[in-house]
Design a protein around this motif. Structure first.
Motif, short mmCIF file in Angstrom:
data_model
loop_
_atom_site.label_atom_id
_atom_site.label_comp_id
_atom_site.label_asym_id
_atom_site.label_seq_id
_atom_site.Cartn_x
_atom_site.Cartn_y
_atom_site.Cartn_z
N THR A 23 -16.98 -11.54 70.64
CA THR A 23 -17.97 -11.25 71.71
C THR A 23 -17.42 -12.14 72.82
O THR A 23 -18.04 -11.91 73.99
CB THR A 23 -19.23 -11.86 71.30
OG1 THR A 23 -19.21 -12.77 70.66
CG2 THR A 23 -20.03 -10.79 70.09
N GLN A 25 -14.67 -12.83 74.45
CA GLN A 25 -13.66 -12.42 75.40
C GLN A 25 -14.48 -11.53 76.36
O GLN A 25 -15.10 -10.59 75.77
CB GLN A 25 -12.56 -11.79 74.62
CG GLN A 25 -11.65 -12.72 73.90
CD GLN A 25 -10.22 -12.21 73.22
OE1 GLN A 25 -10.53 -10.90 72.95
NE2 GLN A 25 -9.42 -12.78 73.22
N SER A 26 -13.90 -11.47 77.39
CA SER A 26 -14.30 -10.42 78.46
C SER A 26 -13.20 -9.22 78.15
O SER A 26 -12.33 -9.15 77.41
CB SER A 26 -14.12 -10.80 79.88
OG SER A 26 -12.69 -10.90 80.20
N LYS A 27 -13.84 -8.12 78.72
CA LYS A 27 -13.25 -6.87 78.56
C LYS A 27 -11.71 -6.87 78.91
O LYS A 27 -10.86 -6.21 78.50
CB LYS A 27 -13.99 -5.73 78.90
CG LYS A 27 -13.47 -4.31 78.65
CD LYS A 27 -14.19 -3.31 79.08
CE LYS A 27 -13.81 -1.85 79.07
NZ LYS A 27 -13.78 -1.48 77.74
N SER A 28 -11.53 -7.49 80.03
CA SER A 28 -10.28 -7.69 80.66
C SER A 28 -9.30 -8.43 79.72
O SER A 28 -8.20 -8.12 79.49
CB SER A 28 -10.44 -8.27 82.13
OG SER A 28 -10.69 -9.56 81.99
N ASP A 29 -9.69 -9.40 78.96
CA ASP A 29 -9.00 -10.24 78.13
C ASP A 29 -8.56 -9.30 76.91
O ASP A 29 -7.58 -9.39 76.62
CB ASP A 29 -9.79 -11.26 77.43
CG ASP A 29 -9.85 -12.49 78.60
OD1 ASP A 29 -9.12 -12.46 79.49
OD2 ASP A 29 -10.66 -13.44 78.42
N GLN A 30 -9.32 -8.68 76.49
CA GLN A 30 -9.05 -7.45 75.44
C GLN A 30 -8.01 -6.38 75.93
O GLN A 30 -7.18 -6.31 74.96
CB GLN A 30 -10.42 -6.73 74.91
CG GLN A 30 -11.41 -8.10 74.13
CD GLN A 30 -12.64 -7.23 73.82
OE1 GLN A 30 -12.79 -5.94 74.06
NE2 GLN A 30 -13.47 -7.72 73.06
N GLU A 31 -8.24 -6.22 76.92
CA GLU A 31 -7.20 -5.10 77.62
C GLU A 31 -6.05 -5.68 77.57
O GLU A 31 -4.80 -5.19 77.12
CB GLU A 31 -7.66 -4.58 78.99
CG GLU A 31 -8.87 -3.57 78.87
CD GLU A 31 -9.47 -3.39 80.00
OE1 GLU A 31 -10.45 -2.32 80.10
OE2 GLU A 31 -8.93 -3.82 81.20
N ARG A 34 -4.45 -5.98 74.36
CA ARG A 34 -3.99 -4.57 73.86
C ARG A 34 -2.77 -3.99 74.47
O ARG A 34 -2.04 -3.69 73.78
CB ARG A 34 -5.04 -3.56 74.16
CG ARG A 34 -4.80 -2.09 73.68
CD ARG A 34 -6.22 -1.25 74.01
NE ARG A 34 -6.17 0.04 73.51
CZ ARG A 34 -6.19 0.54 72.20
NH1 ARG A 34 -6.84 -0.21 71.43
NH2 ARG A 34 -6.11 1.69 72.06
#
Length: 120
Positions: A23, A25-31, A34
């Protein structure tokens, strides 16, 4: 790709703190993570002309498993399937060897790891 390079590339693609991976991490970090993982997968899938076929097959198998785990589109299977076939062929050769008899007499019972029995 050398084994050492693969380990470092994979480590660089992972989040710094696994405990915070969900939770925090921001979405951009996850992207970003990936994208880095996809880059590693693509490096694994690009076999070099000088590499033995067993190496190409093992790398393709790892890339296949990583794609499957990430929910990415799975490529054509022949190279990854070749690893599974090599594992079976090598194990059958081992089962017909004197070493197998020695291991069995010593109480050792080896098998192909479940992950490497099939692609699915």
């Amino acid at each position: 790709m050398k084994r050492r390079d693969f380990i470092f590339a994979t480590a660089a693609a992972l989040p710094a703190s696994p405990a915070l991976a969900g939770t925090a991490q921001s979405k951009s970090d996850q992207e970003i993570v990936r994208e880095r993982m996809i880059s590693v997968i693509e490096q694994l899938e690009s076999g070099q002309g000088w590499e033995p076929s067993a190496t190409v097959a093992a790398k393709a198998f790892v890339a296949w498993q990583m794609r499957k785990a990430l929910g990415l589109e799975l490529p054509d299977r022949p190279a990854a399937q070749m690893h599974v076939e090599f594992q079976h062929m090598n194990f059958q050769g081992y089962r017909h060897s004197a070493r197998f008899e020695q291991d069995r007499a010593a109480g050792k019972h080896y098998a192909i790891p479940p992950m490497e029995r099939a692609l699915d």
